[in-house]
Design a protein around this motif. Sequence first.
Motif, PDB file in Angstrom:
ATOM      1  N   TRP A 199       0.683  -1.452   0.039  1.00 41.48           N
ATOM      2  CA  TRP A 199       0.190   0.008  -0.021  1.00 41.48           C
ATOM      3  C   TRP A 199       0.920   1.202   0.290  1.00 41.48           C
ATOM      4  O   TRP A 199       1.788   1.279   0.646  1.00 41.48           O
ATOM      5  N   VAL A 200       0.309   1.651  -0.697  1.00 40.06           N
ATOM      6  CA  VAL A 200       1.430   3.349  -0.974  1.00 40.06           C
ATOM      7  C   VAL A 200      -0.083   4.871  -0.623  1.00 40.06           C
ATOM      8  O   VAL A 200      -1.238   4.550  -1.837  1.00 40.06           O
ATOM      9  N   PRO A 201       0.037   5.012   0.201  1.00 36.31           N
ATOM     10  CA  PRO A 201      -1.287   5.834   1.064  1.00 36.31           C
ATOM     11  C   PRO A 201      -1.416   7.625  -0.212  1.00 36.31           C
ATOM     12  O   PRO A 201      -0.649   8.147  -0.285  1.00 36.31           O
ATOM     13  N   ILE A 202      -2.857   7.143  -0.040  1.00 36.00           N
ATOM     14  CA  ILE A 202      -3.076   8.843  -1.684  1.00 36.00           C
ATOM     15  C   ILE A 202      -2.685  10.337  -0.830  1.00 36.00           C
ATOM     16  O   ILE A 202      -3.768  10.421   0.980  1.00 36.00           O
ATOM     17  N   SER A 241       5.832   6.503   0.234  1.00 42.02           N
ATOM     18  CA  SER A 241       6.065   5.441   0.399  1.00 42.02           C
ATOM     19  C   SER A 241       5.679   4.476   0.820  1.00 42.02           C
ATOM     20  O   SER A 241       4.254   4.347   1.732  1.00 42.02           O
ATOM     21  N   PRO A 242       5.960   2.801  -0.113  1.00 39.72           N
ATOM     22  CA  PRO A 242       5.361   1.771  -0.132  1.00 39.72           C
ATOM     23  C   PRO A 242       5.449   1.623   1.975  1.00 39.72           C
ATOM     24  O   PRO A 242       5.953   1.735   2.305  1.00 39.72           O
ATOM     25  N   VAL A 295       1.858   1.842  -8.514  1.00 39.78           N
ATOM     26  CA  VAL A 295       0.341   1.895  -9.511  1.00 39.78           C
ATOM     27  C   VAL A 295      -1.003   2.350  -8.807  1.00 39.78           C
ATOM     28  O   VAL A 295      -1.343   2.532  -9.517  1.00 39.78           O
ATOM     29  N   MET A 296      -0.826   1.619  -8.143  1.00 36.73           N
ATOM     30  CA  MET A 296      -2.293   1.205  -7.213  1.00 36.73           C
ATOM     31  C   MET A 296      -2.752   2.702  -6.756  1.00 36.73           C
ATOM     32  O   MET A 296      -4.019   3.390  -6.752  1.00 36.73           O
ATOM     33  N   SER A 297      -1.546   3.359  -6.081  1.00 37.04           N
ATOM     34  CA  SER A 297      -2.000   4.800  -5.816  1.00 37.04           C
ATOM     35  C   SER A 297      -2.307   6.196  -6.943  1.00 37.04           C
ATOM     36  O   SER A 297      -3.210   6.162  -6.904  1.00 37.04           O
ATOM     37  N   LEU A 321      -9.157   2.083  -0.802  1.00 32.04           N
ATOM     38  CA  LEU A 321      -8.204   1.733  -0.464  1.00 32.04           C
ATOM     39  C   LEU A 321      -7.741   1.180  -1.782  1.00 32.04           C
ATOM     40  O   LEU A 321      -8.100  -0.070  -1.610  1.00 32.04           O
ATOM     41  N   LEU A 322      -6.419   1.646  -2.409  1.00 29.30           N
ATOM     42  CA  LEU A 322      -6.353   0.538  -3.542  1.00 29.30           C
ATOM     43  C   LEU A 322      -4.529  -0.069  -3.502  1.00 29.30           C
ATOM     44  O   LEU A 322      -4.511   0.765  -2.812  1.00 29.30           O
TER      45      LEU A 322
END
Length: 170
Positions: free
Chosen positions: A18-21, A31-32, A92-94, A108-109
Amino acid sequence: MPPLKPGDKFPENVVFDWVPIKNQDATLAGSPQDYNASSEFKNKKAVLVSVPGAFTPSCQAYHLPPYIDQFDKLKKQGVDLVVVIASNDGWVMSAWGKVNRIEGNDILLMGDTKSFFSKNHGWDAGMGDRNGRWAMVIEKDGTISYADNESDPSKVTVSGVDAVLKSLQK
């Protein structure tokens, strides 16, 4: 391992990338972090959605936007959190979340790169390393109340928000 099904307990040690938006600039990456879904889902009603890939045509046009648009309806049915996973990494998901104007901690992505959850506990797409297209609802006590997989990963039916909402109304 067979796919999880209604009545099963959500497994322990499920970790996503997860990389928070923190801003809406898709060119600025955070940061992951590890996101321990097993502990984060405790005492929450969560919808876990798997897609083959961020930015892919069906995922972008038909899968993610309806979850964003109808989150208020999910919330009225007791859903605390929607987590969308794909085989993409957290960055990429972020970026995909930013492009879709996701803010806050309700949707959350995440990348399914830490525990390979889709392959070990859900369904893969049969397209190499890609996740399958499926959805499940995890109740506050950790019991799965809904789980269904698309027979054709190019379609969004049983894994879409409408199917999940219908399952929540039972």
